[in-house]
Design a protein around this motif. Structure first.
Motif, PDB file in Angstrom:
ATOM      1  N   PRO A   7       0.779  -1.178   0.021  1.00 47.89           N
ATOM      2  CA  PRO A   7       0.136  -0.028  -0.055  1.00 47.89           C
ATOM      3  C   PRO A   7       0.659   1.306   0.031  1.00 47.89           C
ATOM      4  N   GLY A   8       1.899   1.388   0.968  1.00 45.31           N
ATOM      5  CA  GLY A   8       2.830   2.493   0.718  1.00 45.31           C
ATOM      6  C   GLY A   8       3.247   2.665  -0.436  1.00 45.31           C
ATOM      7  N   PHE A  14       1.100   7.082  -6.679  1.00 44.56           N
ATOM      8  CA  PHE A  14       0.027   7.767  -7.270  1.00 44.56           C
ATOM      9  C   PHE A  14      -0.444   9.182  -6.375  1.00 44.56           C
ATOM     10  N   ASP A  15       0.628   9.366  -5.532  1.00 47.88           N
ATOM     11  CA  ASP A  15       0.378  10.538  -4.512  1.00 47.88           C
ATOM     12  C   ASP A  15      -1.010  10.675  -3.968  1.00 47.88           C
ATOM     13  N   LEU A  16      -1.184   9.471  -3.207  1.00 50.57           N
ATOM     14  CA  LEU A  16      -2.218   9.399  -2.674  1.00 50.57           C
ATOM     15  C   LEU A  16      -2.001   9.192  -1.122  1.00 50.57           C
ATOM     16  N   THR A  17      -3.212   9.275  -0.161  1.00 48.82           N
ATOM     17  CA  THR A  17      -2.940   8.883   1.202  1.00 48.82           C
ATOM     18  C   THR A  17      -3.482   7.280   1.444  1.00 48.82           C
ATOM     19  N   TYR A  24     -10.793   4.004  -2.150  1.00 52.42           N
ATOM     20  CA  TYR A  24     -11.132   3.275  -3.224  1.00 52.42           C
ATOM     21  C   TYR A  24     -11.383   1.904  -3.300  1.00 52.42           C
ATOM     22  N   GLU A  25     -10.779   1.261  -2.395  1.00 51.93           N
ATOM     23  CA  GLU A  25     -11.205  -0.233  -2.237  1.00 51.93           C
ATOM     24  C   GLU A  25     -12.603  -0.325  -1.685  1.00 51.93           C
ATOM     25  N   LYS A  26     -12.947   0.320  -0.698  1.00 51.60           N
ATOM     26  CA  LYS A  26     -14.178   0.125  -0.086  1.00 51.60           C
ATOM     27  C   LYS A  26     -15.355   0.602  -0.964  1.00 51.60           C
TER      28      LYS A  26
END
Length: 135
Positions: A7-8, A14-17, A24-26
């Motif tokens: 995940p990291g 993608f410069d996401l938290t 996005y998964e949920k």
């Protein structure tokens, strides 16, 4: 052997938290994520490819519900390619219209900037002229 990403790694790429990635998964944008024997989430190459497209569509204001439907089409297999193409063409058309609108707005802003620069230039010229005459 299939490549896996943590995940990291995905968040950084993608410069996401991590919270956005979990969202996005949920939200059903990504399929159920694999887990390593340790229980940690890990993403496959095809997850990364889909996430790249999802980010592109999201960054161009595609609503989450439409993204979810598109992601479901992708997961359903190649027989949905015509439907996916329709979704992307429709989104592109909306995006083209939005870009044209923004370009028009940009022109109006540039016009106003030029106007204000002219006003300031006239004031500066007037001040310089007054100082010159008063010396």
């Amino acid at each position: 052997m299939e490549d896996y990403y943590t995940p990291g790694e995905i968040a950084e790429r993608f410069d996401l938290t991590l919270d956005t990635l979990r969202y996005y998964e949920k939200a059903g944008l990504l399929r159920r994520v694999d887990r390593a024997p340790s229980g940690h989430r890990r993403y496959r190459t095809d997850d990364v490819e889909l996430l790249h497209l999802i980010r592109c569509l999201r960054d161009t204001d595609m609503p989450i519900a439409r993204l979810r439907a598109f992601a479901e089409l992708v997961r359903s297999g190649d027989h949905t390619i015509p439907e996916r193409l329709d979704v992307l063409q429709e989104h592109k058309n909306r995006l083209d219209a939005r870009i044209a609108e923004l370009v028009e707005r940009q022109g109006a802003i540039e016009h106003k900037i030029d106007y204000y620069l002219g006003v300031l230039s006239e004031r500066a010229a007037g001040t310089a002229h007054t100082l010159k005459d008063g010396s």
